[in-house]
Write a protein that holds these residues in place. Structure first.
Motif, mmCIF file in Angstrom:
data_model
loop_
_atom_site.group_PDB
_atom_site.id
_atom_site.type_symbol
_atom_site.label_atom_id
_atom_site.label_comp_id
_atom_site.label_asym_id
_atom_site.label_seq_id
_atom_site.Cartn_x
_atom_site.Cartn_y
_atom_site.Cartn_z
ATOM 1 N N LYS A 169 0.825 -1.211 0.000
ATOM 2 C CA LYS A 169 0.000 0.000 0.000
ATOM 3 C C LYS A 169 0.864 1.268 0.000
ATOM 4 O O LYS A 169 0.463 2.288 -0.570
ATOM 5 N N PHE A 170 2.033 1.201 0.615
ATOM 6 C CA PHE A 170 2.985 2.310 0.526
ATOM 7 C C PHE A 170 3.485 2.439 -0.913
ATOM 8 O O PHE A 170 3.644 3.548 -1.435
ATOM 9 N N ALA A 171 3.687 1.295 -1.567
ATOM 10 C CA ALA A 171 4.093 1.317 -2.972
ATOM 11 C C ALA A 171 3.031 1.982 -3.834
ATOM 12 O O ALA A 171 3.358 2.721 -4.771
ATOM 13 N N ASN A 172 1.742 1.736 -3.533
ATOM 14 C CA ASN A 172 0.665 2.409 -4.265
ATOM 15 C C ASN A 172 0.809 3.920 -4.187
ATOM 16 O O ASN A 172 0.631 4.627 -5.188
ATOM 17 N N VAL A 173 1.127 4.423 -2.994
ATOM 18 C CA VAL A 173 1.224 5.872 -2.814
ATOM 19 C C VAL A 173 2.447 6.422 -3.544
ATOM 20 O O VAL A 173 2.361 7.447 -4.240
ATOM 21 N N LEU A 174 3.593 5.761 -3.399
ATOM 22 C CA LEU A 174 4.782 6.201 -4.131
ATOM 23 C C LEU A 174 4.502 6.223 -5.633
ATOM 24 O O LEU A 174 4.879 7.171 -6.339
ATOM 25 N N PHE A 175 3.829 5.192 -6.120
ATOM 26 C CA PHE A 175 3.524 5.109 -7.548
ATOM 27 C C PHE A 175 2.571 6.216 -7.986
ATOM 28 O O PHE A 175 2.806 6.898 -8.992
ATOM 29 N N GLY A 176 1.483 6.409 -7.234
ATOM 30 C CA GLY A 176 0.505 7.418 -7.614
ATOM 31 C C GLY A 176 1.090 8.817 -7.647
ATOM 32 O O GLY A 176 0.781 9.616 -8.547
ATOM 33 N N LEU A 177 1.955 9.132 -6.687
ATOM 34 C CA LEU A 177 2.572 10.465 -6.648
ATOM 35 C C LEU A 177 3.628 10.629 -7.738
ATOM 36 O O LEU A 177 3.747 11.704 -8.335
ATOM 37 N N GLU A 178 4.378 9.564 -8.017
ATOM 38 C CA GLU A 178 5.373 9.653 -9.086
ATOM 39 C C GLU A 178 4.684 9.744 -10.448
ATOM 40 O O GLU A 178 5.140 10.495 -11.330
ATOM 41 N N LEU A 179 3.577 9.020 -10.618
ATOM 42 C CA LEU A 179 2.825 9.143 -11.862
ATOM 43 C C LEU A 179 2.305 10.570 -12.035
ATOM 44 O O LEU A 179 2.344 11.130 -13.143
ATOM 45 N N HIS A 180 1.850 11.169 -10.937
ATOM 46 C CA HIS A 180 1.424 12.575 -10.979
ATOM 47 C C HIS A 180 2.542 13.472 -11.487
ATOM 48 O O HIS A 180 2.321 14.331 -12.352
ATOM 49 N N ARG A 181 3.741 13.264 -10.991
ATOM 50 C CA ARG A 181 4.863 14.095 -11.427
ATOM 51 C C ARG A 181 5.173 13.865 -12.905
ATOM 52 O O ARG A 181 5.489 14.808 -13.644
ATOM 53 N N ARG A 182 5.071 12.617 -13.361
ATOM 54 C CA ARG A 182 5.403 12.314 -14.749
ATOM 55 C C ARG A 182 4.307 12.773 -15.715
ATOM 56 O O ARG A 182 4.572 12.928 -16.914
ATOM 57 N N LEU A 183 3.098 12.988 -15.210
ATOM 58 C CA LEU A 183 2.007 13.479 -16.044
ATOM 59 C C LEU A 183 1.964 15.004 -16.118
ATOM 60 O O LEU A 183 1.089 15.557 -16.791
ATOM 61 N N ALA A 184 2.873 15.665 -15.435
ATOM 62 C CA ALA A 184 2.898 17.131 -15.456
ATOM 63 C C ALA A 184 2.996 17.631 -16.895
ATOM 64 O O ALA A 184 3.760 17.119 -17.706
ATOM 65 N N GLY A 185 2.169 18.637 -17.206
ATOM 66 C CA GLY A 185 2.150 19.178 -18.556
ATOM 67 C C GLY A 185 1.150 18.517 -19.469
ATOM 68 O O GLY A 185 1.001 18.916 -20.628
ATOM 69 N N THR A 186 0.448 17.482 -18.965
ATOM 70 C CA THR A 186 -0.610 16.832 -19.722
ATOM 71 C C THR A 186 -1.950 17.136 -19.049
ATOM 72 O O THR A 186 -2.007 17.724 -17.966
ATOM 73 N N THR A 187 -3.022 16.707 -19.678
ATOM 74 C CA THR A 187 -4.355 16.889 -19.093
ATOM 75 C C THR A 187 -4.756 15.708 -18.218
ATOM 76 O O THR A 187 -5.827 15.735 -17.608
ATOM 77 N N LYS A 188 -3.911 14.693 -18.145
ATOM 78 C CA LYS A 188 -4.245 13.507 -17.361
ATOM 79 C C LYS A 188 -3.867 13.716 -15.899
ATOM 80 O O LYS A 188 -2.898 14.404 -15.586
ATOM 81 N N ARG A 189 -4.648 13.089 -15.032
ATOM 82 C CA ARG A 189 -4.440 13.240 -13.594
ATOM 83 C C ARG A 189 -4.172 11.888 -12.935
ATOM 84 O O ARG A 189 -4.757 10.876 -13.322
ATOM 85 N N SER A 190 -3.325 11.879 -11.936
ATOM 86 C CA SER A 190 -3.103 10.715 -11.082
ATOM 87 C C SER A 190 -3.551 11.091 -9.682
ATOM 88 O O SER A 190 -2.986 12.001 -9.058
ATOM 89 N N ILE A 191 -4.564 10.403 -9.182
ATOM 90 C CA ILE A 191 -5.166 10.737 -7.898
ATOM 91 C C ILE A 191 -5.186 9.485 -7.025
ATOM 92 O O ILE A 191 -5.480 8.385 -7.511
ATOM 93 N N LEU A 192 -4.886 9.640 -5.762
ATOM 94 C CA LEU A 192 -4.904 8.546 -4.797
ATOM 95 C C LEU A 192 -6.163 8.600 -3.943
ATOM 96 O O LEU A 192 -6.732 9.676 -3.724
ATOM 97 N N ALA A 193 -6.584 7.455 -3.458
ATOM 98 C CA ALA A 193 -7.723 7.400 -2.540
ATOM 99 C C ALA A 193 -7.523 6.252 -1.566
ATOM 100 O O ALA A 193 -6.828 5.275 -1.876
ATOM 101 N N HIS A 194 -8.105 6.388 -0.397
ATOM 102 C CA HIS A 194 -8.193 5.237 0.504
ATOM 103 C C HIS A 194 -9.550 5.258 1.188
ATOM 104 O O HIS A 194 -10.136 6.325 1.410
ATOM 105 N N PRO A 195 -10.105 4.085 1.504
ATOM 106 C CA PRO A 195 -11.493 3.999 1.967
ATOM 107 C C PRO A 195 -11.692 4.062 3.469
ATOM 108 O O PRO A 195 -12.808 3.812 3.949
#
Length: 297
Positions: A169-195
C-alpha cells in the motif's frame, strides 16, 4: 459539507475500468458509476463471480478478465483493449489482497506486492495511452508506517503479512505520486484514494487464524459500510475539483471513518528518490516502461 453519491455528476458517454469490481469497494464503485450513466468495464479475476456481481448492477457494464498477480494476464487484457481500440476515460486501480500467508505470484514475486502494486503498475503503463482523464490508485491508511523492503522484497528472509501489506500500500502511494509528477504538462491526472476502515471481504479472505478473527470482529464493531468507503474512490474518480497528486480519504477519527476529503499521505511518501527507485525497480520486474507517446493528452 458531506460529499455523497448525489454529488457524482452525470457520466453519460464515459467509460471507466475498475479492477476488483465483483465485490466490496469495487462493486460499490461500479454500481454508482453505472447508475450515473457511465459504461463500466468490470475487470475481475473470476468471471463466474463477476457475472453474478454484474447481474446486480443497473446500467451499462461488461466483464473483462484480469489476474493482477499474473503479469501475463495483465498483458493479455491490455492487448485486448488495444486490439478493440477502446477509449477509457478513467482507470480505477482498486483490486487488492490483504495479509495472506506468504505466497509467490506466477512470476515469483510476493503475492501482495505483485497483485496490489506490480499488476496495477503494469496495467496503468500498458494502457495509459488509452486513458483520457485520470488514473485513480486505491491505497490504504495502513500505508502509514510502511516501507519498501528492498533488501527482502519477497519476504523470503522474514515475512510478516501485515508489514508486507503495508509495503504494497505504501508502494501504491509512491507510484501514484510519481505518476502525478510524470504526467505534469498533460491533461491527465493521477489521484490517490483510501477507503478508511470499510467492511469488505478483503479483511477476512486473506488473513488466517487469530488475525482473521480479529478482522471479522473489527468489521462488525467499527467499520463503515463499503458503500460509504467507496465514496472516497468515487470522489477521486469523478469530482471535477479532484486535482492530480491529491490523496482522498475520510475526514474523521484518524481517517478511519467519515466523508471524502483531501488528506495527507505518510511523510515518507514525499521522498522522490524513493519513488524513482521503486519506479525503476517496477519497470525491471514487470518489463514495462512508460514511453513519451503514453504521456500525450
Amino acid at each position: 459539507m458531506r460529499w455523497t453519491e448525489e454529488q457524482v455528476p452525470d457520466l453519460s458517454g464515459k467509460t471507466f475500468l475498475v479492477t476488483g469490481a465483483n465485490s466490496g469497494l469495487g462493486l460499490e464503485t461500479t454500481k454508482v458509476l453505472a447508475g450515473k450513466g457511465a459504461h463500466v468495464i468490470m475487470a475481475v479475476r473470476d468471471l463466474g463471480k463477476g457475472e453474478r456481481a454484474r447481474a446486480g448492477v443497473t446500467g451499462s457494464t461488461e466483464l473483462a478478465r484480469i489476474d493482477l498477480a499474473d503479469l501475463d494476464s495483465v498483458r493479455a487484457l491490455a492487448k485486448q483493449l488495444h486490439d478493440d481500440r477502446r477509449t477509457i476515460d478513467v482507470l480505477v486501480n482498486n483490486a487488492g489482497i490483504m495479509m495472506p500467508p506468504r505466497q509467490l505470484s506466477a512470476q515469483g514475486h510476493e503475492l501482495q506486492f505483485a497483485a496490489n502494486h506490480l499488476g496495477h503498475f503494469a496495467l496503468t503503463l500498458l494502457i495509459l495511452d488509452l486513458v483520457q482523464e485520470r488514473v485513480v490508485t486505491v491505497s490504504s491508511g495502513l500505508h502509514r508506517g510502511g516501507r519498501i523492503h528492498y533488501e527482502d522484497l519477497d519476504g523470503g528472509a522474514k515475512y510478516n503479512p501485515s508489514a508486507f501489506y503495508s509495503q504494497s500500500k505504501f508502494a501504491n502511494v509512491l507510484f501514484g505520486l510519481e505518476l502525478h509528477r510524470r504526467l505534469a504538462g498533460t491533461t491527465k491526472r493521477s489521484i490517490l484514494a483510501h477507503p478508511g476502515y470499510s467492511a469488505t471481504n478483503l479483511q477476512t479472505s486473506g488473513p488466517t487464524g487469530g488475525a482473521k478473527l480479529f478482522m471479522r470482529m473489527g468489521n462488525a464493531m467499527f467499520a463503515m459500510p463499503a458503500a460509504q468507503g467507496a465514496l472516497n474512490i468515487l470522489y477521486a474518480a469523478t469530482e471535477p475539483r479532484a486535482a492530480s497528486g491529491q490523496f482522498i480519504g475520510p475526514d474523521k477519527f484518524r481517517e478511519f471513518r467519515g466523508w471524502p476529503s483531501v488528506v495527507q499521505p505518510d511523510p515518507k511518501a514525499a521522498d522522490e528518490a524513493d519513488a524513482k527507485r521503486l519506479w525503476a525497480l517496477s519497470e525491471q520486474l514487470t518489463d514495462v516502461q512508460l514511453s513519451p507517446a503514453d504521456l500525450r493528452g
